[in-house]
Design an enzyme around this catalytic site. Structure first.
Site, PDB file in Angstrom:
ATOM      1  N   GLU A 233      42.274  25.652  26.806  1.00 12.28           N
ATOM      2  CA  GLU A 233      41.078  26.154  26.112  1.00 12.28           C
ATOM      3  C   GLU A 233      39.891  25.217  26.304  1.00 12.28           C
ATOM      4  O   GLU A 233      38.767  25.655  26.534  1.00 12.28           O
ATOM      5  CB  GLU A 233      41.380  26.362  24.623  1.00 12.28           C
ATOM      6  CG  GLU A 233      42.417  27.451  24.340  1.00 12.28           C
ATOM      7  CD  GLU A 233      42.059  28.795  24.964  1.00 12.28           C
ATOM      8  OE1 GLU A 233      40.873  29.138  24.979  1.00 12.28           O
ATOM      9  OE2 GLU A 233      42.976  29.479  25.445  1.00 12.28           O
ATOM     10  N   TYR A 247      33.894  36.136  33.849  1.00  9.85           N
ATOM     11  CA  TYR A 247      35.308  36.356  33.558  1.00  9.85           C
ATOM     12  C   TYR A 247      35.774  37.698  34.072  1.00  9.85           C
ATOM     13  O   TYR A 247      36.450  38.446  33.364  1.00  9.85           O
ATOM     14  CB  TYR A 247      35.516  36.226  32.044  1.00  9.85           C
ATOM     15  CG  TYR A 247      36.882  35.720  31.665  1.00  9.85           C
ATOM     16  CD1 TYR A 247      37.206  34.384  31.791  1.00  9.85           C
ATOM     17  CD2 TYR A 247      37.850  36.587  31.193  1.00  9.85           C
ATOM     18  CE1 TYR A 247      38.461  33.911  31.449  1.00  9.85           C
ATOM     19  CE2 TYR A 247      39.108  36.131  30.848  1.00  9.85           C
ATOM     20  CZ  TYR A 247      39.399  34.796  30.975  1.00  9.85           C
ATOM     21  OH  TYR A 247      40.652  34.335  30.628  1.00  9.85           O
ATOM     22  N   ASP A 325      40.719  44.483  42.389  1.00  7.54           N
ATOM     23  CA  ASP A 325      39.792  44.181  41.298  1.00  7.54           C
ATOM     24  C   ASP A 325      40.225  44.747  39.951  1.00  7.54           C
ATOM     25  O   ASP A 325      39.673  44.369  38.919  1.00  7.54           O
ATOM     26  CB  ASP A 325      38.392  44.722  41.623  1.00  7.54           C
ATOM     27  CG  ASP A 325      37.624  43.789  42.555  1.00  7.54           C
ATOM     28  OD1 ASP A 325      38.044  42.627  42.708  1.00  7.54           O
ATOM     29  OD2 ASP A 325      36.599  44.232  43.119  1.00  7.54           O
TER      30      ASP A 325
HETATM   31 ZN   LIG Z   1      42.269  31.124  29.629  1.00  4.10          ZN
END
Ligand SMILES: [Zn+2]
Length: 411
Positions: A233, A247, A325
């Site tokens: 994290e 992301y 994708d």
């Molecule tokens: Zn992660």
């Protein structure tokens, strides 16, 4: 559904597809299925907030709207009325949670780090206790320099953040996650729906800080007990302050892989393991003693971390020929994960000495930052080869190039 960026805008450690499998598994206890559904709902809500707050995040598709995913997850026929009622209650409370999250975005985003030149390295940890609520920064439980208290989760995350920050400073000279000596703020005992006592099964990065759940005690243990979870994290924050990778698609797979790579390196550095000695597993300590054994990700052999009736089968891929994708970033990250593993094994010795330094130099390379929203595996691989040459000469480029060829990214 657009699973390619599921639950990802906040860098959740456990991907949504695992929670979905648990929720649908006839082998999982009722309570574990309810906890999985509830965790999905909370994660979707937080991801929605982040998408709202971030210009660089991908726009959510309709199926990703907070609460909608949970509504689409079928509860198995064996699930009792209690489970169905719990799912309905989860959806009802989403609106209220969204309001709370919106209020949190302000303070989190205005936590300005100290001036880089004026601040030599020092740890500045602030650990908060949500006390089972969904409030980030609930009650300050341990500030930097304060001694251990009686809360194991507070102490564990304090120590894990310290180890991770010292790793980045000692090996790469990085001054906190932002490289400016900024505070590292974490909240433990996070659980936005504590009344049902199900436990929140995840950890995530939100804005500029981190939150860790206590787990349901059935499938998942405390998320603060795993050094690699905390390091994973924190590395999402390092990525935010360096490459700025979004992301989704290949850029998202790289973002996830970078967190796995540096989490593995933190563990290897802390436990003094060479590349050959390390287990290259992520999330192994997340499971309670009763079911300990599997891990969430296997960097050496992506796709083999787990295979059982409750968690399902590890869907990670390890070769670029399998890429498309539509796959989750937690699935495609297996490709760069294995490339890093192969490079580290190729160099021998400690993985952070050469492979780690090449990856870090790539992460902080201005050429990478320039393609923050569109970076492909090949573009990243090309810069790692170039950095290998700059740092360690032509012999190193052969090792790194061969690693990428083995996973089908370079030819
Ligand atoms: Zn992660």
């Amino acid at each position: 559904m657009c699973d390619n960026h599921e639950s990802g805008a906040t860098g959740h450690f456990v991907p949504a597809y695992i929670h979905k499998h648990i929720a649908e598994s006839a082998a999982a206890p009722d309570k574990a299925r309810q906890a999985a559904l509830r965790t999905l709902s909370v994660d979707q809500d937080f991801r929605g907030q982040r998408v709202t707050a971030s210009e660089t995040a991908a726009a959510p598709c309709a199926a990703d709207e907070p609460g909608v995913l949970a509504a689409q997850v079928p509860i198995s026929k064996e699930a009792g009325d209690e489970a169905r009622e719990s799912a309905r209650a989860t959806l009802k409370t989403d609106a209220k949670i969204r309001e709370q999250r919106a209020a949190l975005i302000g303070p989190a985003a205005t936590d300005e780090p100290h001036d880089h030149l004026a601040a030599p390295f020092q740890l500045k940890r602030l650990i908060y206790d949500a006390k089972g609520s969904g409030n980030l920064r609930g009650t300050l439980a341990r500030a930097e320099g304060a001694g251990r208290n009686t809360d194991r989760q507070v102490n564990n995350v304090y120590d894990a953040i310290g180890i991770t920050a010292m790793f980045f400073y000692t090996v790469f000279g990085r001054n906190s996650v932002d490289d400016k000596g900024g505070n590292i703020v974490a909240t433990v005992h996070f659980d936005s729906k504590p009344d049902d006592q199900l436990g929140y099964n995840n950890a995530f990065f939100f804005g500029t800080e981190f939150a860790f759940g206590d787990g349901d005690g059935i499938i998942f243990d405390y998320f603060t007990d795993a050094l690699d979870v905390v390091a994973h994290e924190l590395t999402h924050a390092v990525t935010k302050y360096t490459s700025g990778f979004t992301y989704k698609f290949q850029t998202g797979g790289l973002n996830e892989s970078i967190s796995d790579v540096f989490a593995a390196l933190v563990e290897q550095w802390h436990f003094n393991q060479t590349a050959a000695e390390a287990d290259w597993l992520n999330g192994q300590s997340l499971f309670p003693v009763a079911i300990r054994g599997p891990a969430l990700r296997d960097m050496a052999n992506p796709g083999t971390a787990y295979d059982d009736s409750i968690l399902g089968r590890d869907p990670q891929i390890s070769h670029f020929s399998q890429y498309n994708d539509d796959l989750s970033v937690h699935v495609t990250s297996g490709i760069p994960n294995r490339a890093f593993y192969l490079a580290a094994i190729g160099f021998g010795g400690y993985a952070y000495d050469k492979a780690g330094k090449i990856w870090y130099a790539t992460l902080t390379d201005s050429r990478i930052e320039a393609i923050a929203k569109t970076a492909t595996f090949k573009q990243w691989a090309d810069v790692t080869v170039d950095q290998a040459n700059k740092l360690f000469g032509t012999g190193a480029t052969v090792i790194v190039r061969n690693a990428w060829i083995a996973v089908g990214v370079l030819v």
